[in-house]
Design a protein around this motif. Sequence first.
Motif, short mmCIF file in Angstrom:
data_model
loop_
_atom_site.label_atom_id
_atom_site.label_comp_id
_atom_site.label_asym_id
_atom_site.label_seq_id
_atom_site.Cartn_x
_atom_site.Cartn_y
_atom_site.Cartn_z
N LYS A 210 -2.57 -5.51 21.61
CA LYS A 210 -2.12 -4.99 20.30
C LYS A 210 -2.02 -6.17 19.34
N ASN A 211 -2.65 -6.02 18.19
CA ASN A 211 -2.55 -7.09 17.19
C ASN A 211 -1.27 -6.89 16.39
N SER A 212 -0.28 -7.74 16.67
CA SER A 212 1.00 -7.68 15.94
C SER A 212 1.23 -8.99 15.19
N ILE B 217 -10.41 -4.18 7.71
CA ILE B 217 -11.57 -5.07 7.58
C ILE B 217 -12.67 -4.61 8.54
N PHE B 218 -12.28 -4.29 9.76
CA PHE B 218 -13.24 -3.82 10.78
C PHE B 218 -14.06 -2.64 10.24
N GLY B 219 -13.40 -1.68 9.64
CA GLY B 219 -14.09 -0.47 9.20
C GLY B 219 -14.30 -0.40 7.70
N ASN B 220 -14.04 -1.52 6.99
CA ASN B 220 -14.15 -1.53 5.53
C ASN B 220 -13.49 -0.29 4.92
N ALA B 221 -12.21 -0.15 5.24
CA ALA B 221 -11.46 1.02 4.77
C ALA B 221 -11.50 1.10 3.25
N GLY B 222 -11.57 2.32 2.75
CA GLY B 222 -11.64 2.49 1.31
C GLY B 222 -11.25 3.89 0.88
N ALA B 223 -11.08 4.03 -0.42
CA ALA B 223 -10.76 5.34 -1.01
C ALA B 223 -10.95 5.21 -2.51
N GLU C 78 -1.91 12.11 -5.39
CA GLU C 78 -3.19 12.81 -5.12
C GLU C 78 -3.41 12.98 -3.62
N ARG C 79 -3.14 11.92 -2.87
CA ARG C 79 -3.34 12.00 -1.41
C ARG C 79 -2.40 13.04 -0.80
N ASN C 80 -1.15 13.02 -1.24
CA ASN C 80 -0.17 13.97 -0.69
C ASN C 80 -0.57 15.41 -0.99
N ILE D 94 -3.44 4.47 2.85
CA ILE D 94 -4.38 4.32 3.98
C ILE D 94 -3.58 3.75 5.15
N TYR D 95 -3.63 4.43 6.25
CA TYR D 95 -2.87 4.00 7.42
C TYR D 95 -3.52 2.77 8.06
N GLY D 96 -2.82 2.20 9.02
CA GLY D 96 -3.40 1.15 9.85
C GLY D 96 -3.11 -0.25 9.37
N THR D 97 -3.68 -1.20 10.11
CA THR D 97 -3.43 -2.61 9.85
C THR D 97 -4.52 -3.22 8.95
N VAL D 98 -4.25 -4.43 8.51
CA VAL D 98 -5.23 -5.17 7.72
C VAL D 98 -6.49 -5.41 8.55
N ILE E 122 -12.40 -10.65 16.47
CA ILE E 122 -11.11 -10.07 16.10
C ILE E 122 -10.57 -10.78 14.87
N VAL E 123 -10.07 -10.00 13.91
CA VAL E 123 -9.47 -10.61 12.72
C VAL E 123 -8.04 -11.01 13.05
N ALA E 124 -7.74 -12.29 12.81
CA ALA E 124 -6.38 -12.78 13.08
C ALA E 124 -5.56 -12.83 11.79
N PHE F 167 -9.55 -3.98 24.96
CA PHE F 167 -9.64 -3.26 23.69
C PHE F 167 -8.57 -3.82 22.75
N LEU F 168 -8.98 -4.05 21.50
CA LEU F 168 -8.05 -4.56 20.50
C LEU F 168 -7.49 -3.40 19.69
N LEU F 169 -6.19 -3.23 19.74
CA LEU F 169 -5.53 -2.11 19.04
C LEU F 169 -4.84 -2.61 17.78
N GLY F 170 -5.11 -1.90 16.68
CA GLY F 170 -4.39 -2.20 15.44
C GLY F 170 -3.29 -1.16 15.28
N GLY F 171 -3.38 -0.39 14.19
CA GLY F 171 -2.38 0.64 13.93
C GLY F 171 -2.67 1.96 14.63
N GLY F 172 -3.81 2.05 15.30
CA GLY F 172 -4.17 3.27 16.03
C GLY F 172 -4.40 4.47 15.11
N SER F 173 -4.81 4.21 13.87
CA SER F 173 -4.98 5.33 12.93
C SER F 173 -6.43 5.78 12.80
N ASN F 174 -7.30 5.20 13.62
CA ASN F 174 -8.70 5.62 13.60
C ASN F 174 -9.24 5.70 15.03
N LEU F 175 -8.39 6.23 15.89
CA LEU F 175 -8.71 6.26 17.31
C LEU F 175 -8.41 7.62 17.93
C1 LIG Z 1 -3.48 10.07 7.30
C2 LIG Z 1 -4.61 9.10 7.35
C3 LIG Z 1 -5.36 8.84 6.20
C4 LIG Z 1 -6.42 7.95 6.22
N1 LIG Z 1 -7.11 7.71 5.08
C5 LIG Z 1 -8.14 6.83 5.08
C6 LIG Z 1 -8.85 6.52 3.86
O1 LIG Z 1 -8.55 7.03 2.79
N2 LIG Z 1 -9.86 5.63 3.92
C7 LIG Z 1 -10.23 5.02 5.10
O2 LIG Z 1 -11.15 4.20 5.08
N3 LIG Z 1 -9.58 5.31 6.26
C8 LIG Z 1 -8.56 6.18 6.28
N4 LIG Z 1 -7.90 6.48 7.45
C9 LIG Z 1 -8.39 5.91 8.71
C10 LIG Z 1 -7.66 4.60 9.10
O3 LIG Z 1 -6.50 4.48 8.36
C11 LIG Z 1 -8.55 3.39 8.86
O4 LIG Z 1 -9.75 3.50 9.60
C12 LIG Z 1 -7.81 2.09 9.26
O5 LIG Z 1 -8.43 1.01 8.60
C13 LIG Z 1 -7.77 1.83 10.77
O6 LIG Z 1 -6.95 0.70 11.00
P1 LIG Z 1 -6.09 0.56 12.33
O7 LIG Z 1 -5.39 -0.75 12.29
O8 LIG Z 1 -5.23 1.76 12.52
O9 LIG Z 1 -7.23 0.51 13.42
P2 LIG Z 1 -7.20 1.16 14.90
O10 LIG Z 1 -7.23 2.65 14.78
O11 LIG Z 1 -6.13 0.55 15.70
O12 LIG Z 1 -8.60 0.64 15.44
C14 LIG Z 1 -9.81 1.12 14.89
C15 LIG Z 1 -10.91 0.10 15.23
O13 LIG Z 1 -10.64 -1.13 14.53
C16 LIG Z 1 -10.64 -2.21 15.46
N5 LIG Z 1 -9.67 -3.20 15.00
C17 LIG Z 1 -8.37 -3.00 14.70
N6 LIG Z 1 -7.78 -4.16 14.34
C18 LIG Z 1 -8.74 -5.12 14.41
C19 LIG Z 1 -8.76 -6.52 14.18
N7 LIG Z 1 -7.66 -7.21 13.83
N8 LIG Z 1 -9.93 -7.18 14.36
C20 LIG Z 1 -11.06 -6.53 14.75
N9 LIG Z 1 -11.09 -5.21 14.99
C21 LIG Z 1 -9.96 -4.51 14.82
C22 LIG Z 1 -10.23 -1.58 16.79
O14 LIG Z 1 -10.63 -2.38 17.89
C23 LIG Z 1 -10.93 -0.24 16.73
O15 LIG Z 1 -12.27 -0.37 17.16
C24 LIG Z 1 -6.79 7.33 7.44
C25 LIG Z 1 -6.04 7.57 8.61
C26 LIG Z 1 -4.94 8.44 8.56
C27 LIG Z 1 -4.16 8.66 9.79
#
Ligand SMILES: Cc1cc2nc3c(=O)[nH]c(=O)nc-3n(C[C@H](O)[C@H](O)[C@H](O)COP(=O)(O)OP(=O)(O)OC[C@H]3O[C@@H](n4cnc5c(N)ncnc54)[C@H](O)[C@@H]3O)c2cc1C
Length: 240
Positions: A87-89, A137-143, A213-215, A129-133, A187-189, A66-74
């Motif tokens: 862990k991707n560091s 990219i994996f989840g197309n994070a947005g707001a 606004e988020r706060n 937005i928490y977590g790594t780059v 995996i994104v490097a 399992f590839l772990l980033g910031g653990g903010s969506n797990l």
């Molecule tokens: C307080 C809070 C607010 C948040 N607000 C938002 C928001 O506004 N919008 C939003 O979209 N999300 C939000 N999130 C969710 C989270 O921040 C995002 O989903 C973030 O992009 C997850 O990144 P991560 O590195 O923590 O991934 P992780 O939680 O570590 O992993 C999630 C998934 O991504 C995969 N992954 C991680 N790194 C890589 C990589 N390098 N290559 C391939 N796959 C990878 C993992 O294998 C896993 O399947 C929030 C979370 C918190 C705690």
Amino acid sequence: MGLMILKDSEQKLKDRFGDRLITNHSLAKLNTFGTGGPARLFYDARTVDDLVAIIRAVGELEIQTFLLGGGSNLLVSDDGFDGLVMKNSIMGIELDGNEIICGAGEDLQSIVDFATENSLSGLEFATGIYGTVGGAIFGNAGAYGTETAGVLKSAQLIDKQGDIRTEENSYFKFDYRNSILKTTGEIVATAKFALEMGIKGEIQGKCDKIRAERNAKLPVNALTAGCFFKNIPDKAAKFG
Ligand SMILES: Cc1cc2nc3c(=O)[nH]c(=O)nc-3n(C[C@H](O)[C@H](O)[C@H](O)COP(=O)(O)OP(=O)(O)OC[C@H]3O[C@@H](n4cnc5c(N)ncnc54)[C@H](O)[C@@H]3O)c2cc1C
């Protein structure tokens, strides 16, 4: 998977990676919920070469990864993970004109701050937005109506064989909190973001507004993984 096979695979990895491979490593401190059991094996990949080496080594073995980033969506199980957590560091942030190139293990917020510092606009939406780059990219994070897809130019990927290649934005088939990486398992490097030159004070102002606004909306300092619900289109949300 048989216990013997797992033990055999584990030993092979230990022989190869020595102290860098940690046994029974707690995952609770590595995710924003602060919960979950240990990883049977844990490896902190600090460089692209580190990640390639472990992926190649694991490819020949019977062991789940399992590839772990910031653990903010797990949500990590209390039983932990009976395999290898990588862990991707991969760190590092560079500026090239209006583009930012960075390690996928960098916090998304660090990239927002770096862009602001260099008067580059486009990443303000990601403030807070928490977590790594890589995770973004994996989840197309947005707001606030903007997503990672809108600013990512290209990314360097590592496939399951440990081969590296660079793909442009269109490859990722970005959609709402979705990308092709959810099916390919690549995996994104590293990543490259294309931004626009702006006025530092204005960019900072946008970031500050979003942060406020988020706060005001989110419980600050709560153990959470962000929003659990999908924003559905207005039409579908109307009843009667
Ligand atoms: C307080 C809070 C607010 C948040 N607000 C938002 C928001 O506004 N919008 C939003 O979209 N999300 C939000 N999130 C969710 C989270 O921040 C995002 O989903 C973030 O992009 C997850 O990144 P991560 O590195 O923590 O991934 P992780 O939680 O570590 O992993 C999630 C998934 O991504 C995969 N992954 C991680 N790194 C890589 C990589 N390098 N290559 C391939 N796959 C990878 C993992 O294998 C896993 O399947 C929030 C979370 C918190 C705690």
